[in-house]
Design an enzyme around this catalytic site. Structure first.
Site, mmCIF file in Angstrom:
data_model
loop_
_atom_site.group_PDB
_atom_site.id
_atom_site.type_symbol
_atom_site.label_atom_id
_atom_site.label_comp_id
_atom_site.label_asym_id
_atom_site.label_seq_id
_atom_site.Cartn_x
_atom_site.Cartn_y
_atom_site.Cartn_z
ATOM 1 N N GLY A 151 -7.110 -4.980 -43.140
ATOM 2 C CA GLY A 151 -8.440 -4.692 -43.679
ATOM 3 C C GLY A 151 -8.438 -3.857 -44.941
ATOM 4 O O GLY A 151 -9.416 -3.158 -45.222
ATOM 5 N N SER A 170 -1.157 -7.787 -42.660
ATOM 6 C CA SER A 170 -1.676 -7.325 -43.949
ATOM 7 C C SER A 170 -1.384 -5.828 -44.119
ATOM 8 O O SER A 170 -0.219 -5.429 -44.057
ATOM 9 C CB SER A 170 -3.171 -7.639 -44.048
ATOM 10 O OG SER A 170 -3.637 -7.462 -45.364
#
Length: 552
Positions: free
Chosen positions: A188, A271
């Site tokens: 995120g 990520s």
């Protein structure tokens, strides 16, 4: 070149926010389309995800009127009361366990503090509120259409430092064996996200494998997790990374109570969650010794060196899915504290911190929603460094077996779904530059330190996950395969079989980070260039045993 900051998302308008945890919101507070109820005495509806309604089946809890003993666990945070998280009562769920004191009031921009024991049992039957954040994706984004978003995004709260544990029930585990533990760190861009996302449900991994536990954790984000205010001492800059470490310490100290093995814990992240795992390999603990003028203090300094994080990481391996410490967002060292502080009326002087501590959370979040603010880890000499490669060459990296890879078309997801086609060559080139090359650099440094490594390239393209053919293996699309949550109901749902999707490789690594993948038939990454396709996965993953110079 596209950076992850340029991924097109829209900030929402007014937020319905809470400064206190509300684990069971009333129906009026639920997102739209939550219209599924049940009168079955064995099932209790708990609102976990928007649009994709999930039933928590808690079996004997209702029938007997009290929780079975295996659902009542004593932890350092207090007694925790969980639920059976599947209809067969083979998986126990303990959702929303506090691992730190709420970072509110004067603790807003302070390092996390361990949770003191609760005087009453903790109801661990639903997720905690997400940490403060503002991002939402456009309706044209695949990340908004599929369940990659928080079901309870309207209930953000600073009281958000909680974790979730999915563990096998007694009937689903070997009595004399502790389970390996997989700890997931969400992505995120360090600005949004959380654990209450449908694809992050740990039930299937535990249900479909023997002796495995899954844990997911919340950590502070954006300005609340990475303030970097003027004059702020280094130990208070990367609070989100410190939250992660404290959560891991809590897991290490308490997981045996759930049937887990504290000596078999791995981190797996996606990520910036993968970047967090990579940075965790280098992090150090801050100690203060006034002087070294005695033999005792010299011995104390030696002992302190032995418990620095690289020498005492608590975990045994890491999985980096589409990220490392130099991936896209981490290479941007932007600091928006002064601009945000000015915009909320606190000015930009050194004393702006005291003003920011007094503001309501809603004022800060609403202001962030109106502007493009980016708050990321900065060099604090503890959790994040600007010289990771140099530190690796000096051996200042934990000896943690590593599995890492990326998706073939990472940045395809930034295109709107109405597009009939995309610039395929640009997407592939940017995916190489933003993801593959940094991961290759990271793995080579680990290889140079004699750390066992494995590498993959994910190429899956399933209609229920990639409804547009041009999406292919985009950023995040491997997550439902790893978690086994690919069958979550979506507008694009299609039948899927267990034979098509595998989580076994991740589980094999978790159970034995040094040898599990080799036994599974996956050769280690090496200095010679070659590709190996693993037949069990029908070509979904290309298992790479080496660096391919052509990809650079």
């Amino acid at each position: 070149m596209r950076h992850l900051a340029a991924m097109k998302y829209q900030t929402p308008g007014a937020h319905a926010m809470s400064d206190r945890r509300n684990p069971n919101p009333e129906p009026a507070d639920w997102p739209e389309q939550r219209d599924l109820y049940t009168d079955d005495i064995q099932c209790e509806y708990v609102p976990r995800y928007s649009q994709w309604n999930i039933l928590f089946c808690i079996g004997l809890t209702h029938v007997l009127g009290q929780r079975p003993s295996e659902l009542r666990i004593q932890t350092s945070s207090g007694a925790v009361h969980g639920i059976y998280n599947d209809t067969a009562t083979t998986v126990r769920g303990f959702l929303g366990i506090p691992y730190a004191e709420p970072p509110i009031d004067k603790l807003r921009f302070a390092p996390p503090r361990g949770k003191s024991p609760s005087s009453s049992p903790i109801d661990a039957s639903s997720f905690s509120n997400p940490c403060p954040q503002t991002s939402s994706w456009s309706n044209e984004s695949i990340l908004n259409v599929l369940p990659y978003t928080l079901w309870n995004s309207a209930a953000i709260s600073e009281d958000c430092l909680y974790l979730n544990v999915w563990a096998p029930a007694a009937k689903h585990r070997e009595a004399d064996r502790k389970a390996a533990v997989m700890v997931f760190i969400h992505g995120g861009d360090f600005g949004f996200g959380g654990t209450s996302i449908a694809y992050y449900d740990g039930v299937n991994i535990v249900r479909d494998n023997k002796d495995i536990i899954v844990v997911t954790i919340n950590y502070r984000l954006n300005v609340f997790g990475f303030p970097n205010a003027p004059g702020l001492e280094p130990s208070k800059r990367n609070l989100g990374l410190q939250d992660q470490r404290l959560a891991i310490e809590w897991i290490y100290d308490n997981i045996s109570q759930f049937g887990g093995d504290p000596e078999r814990i791995i981190l797996f992240g996606q990520s910036v969650g993968a970047a967090s795992a990579a940075m965790y390999s280098y992090a150090v603990r801050e100690f203060h010794i006034p002087s070294l003028n005695s033999l005792f203090q010299l011995e104390e300094a030696y002992l302190i060196n032995c418990i620095q994080y690289p020498n005492n990481p608590l975990i045994k391996g890491i999985v980096m899915q589409s990220g490392t410490y130099t991936t896209g967002p981490i290479s941007r060292h932007e600091n928006n504290w002064n601009r945000l502080s000015n915009d909320v009326g606190c000015g930009s002087a050194v004393d702006s911190m005291s003003c920011m501590l007094e503001l309501p959370m809603s004022k800060i979040v609403d202001t962030m929603a109106t502007g493009n603010y980016t708050f990321l880890p900065t060099d604090d000499g503890l959790t994040f460094f600007t010289d990771f490669p140099a530190r690796a060459r000096e051996g200042k990296i934990a000896d943690l077996p590593t599995l890492a890879g990326f998706n073939e078309k990472e940045l395809a997801f930034i295109y709107p779904l109405h597009a009939s086609s995309i610039n395929e060559s640009e997407v592939r080139e940017d995916s190489q530059t933003e993801f593959n090359c940094p991961i290759l650099e990271d793995l080579q440094l680990r290889l140079d330190n004699g750390i066992p490594t494995w590498r993959y390239l994910y190429q899956g393209n399933f209609p229920n996950l990639s409804p547009k053919p041009w999406l292919g293996a985009y950023h995040t699309s491997e997550i439902p395969l790893v978690f086994g949550t690919y069958n979550v109901s979506t507008p694009y749902s299609q039948p899927a079989t267990k034979a098509e999707i595998e989580t076994n490789a991740w589980v094999a690594f978790a159970k034995d980070p040094r040898h599990g993948l080799s036994k599974y038939g996956w050769p280690q990454f090496s200095s010679q260039s070659q590709y190996i396709f693993f037949p069990m996965l029908s070509g979904l993953f290309t298992f790479e045993s080496s660096i391919n110079p052509g990809l650079m």
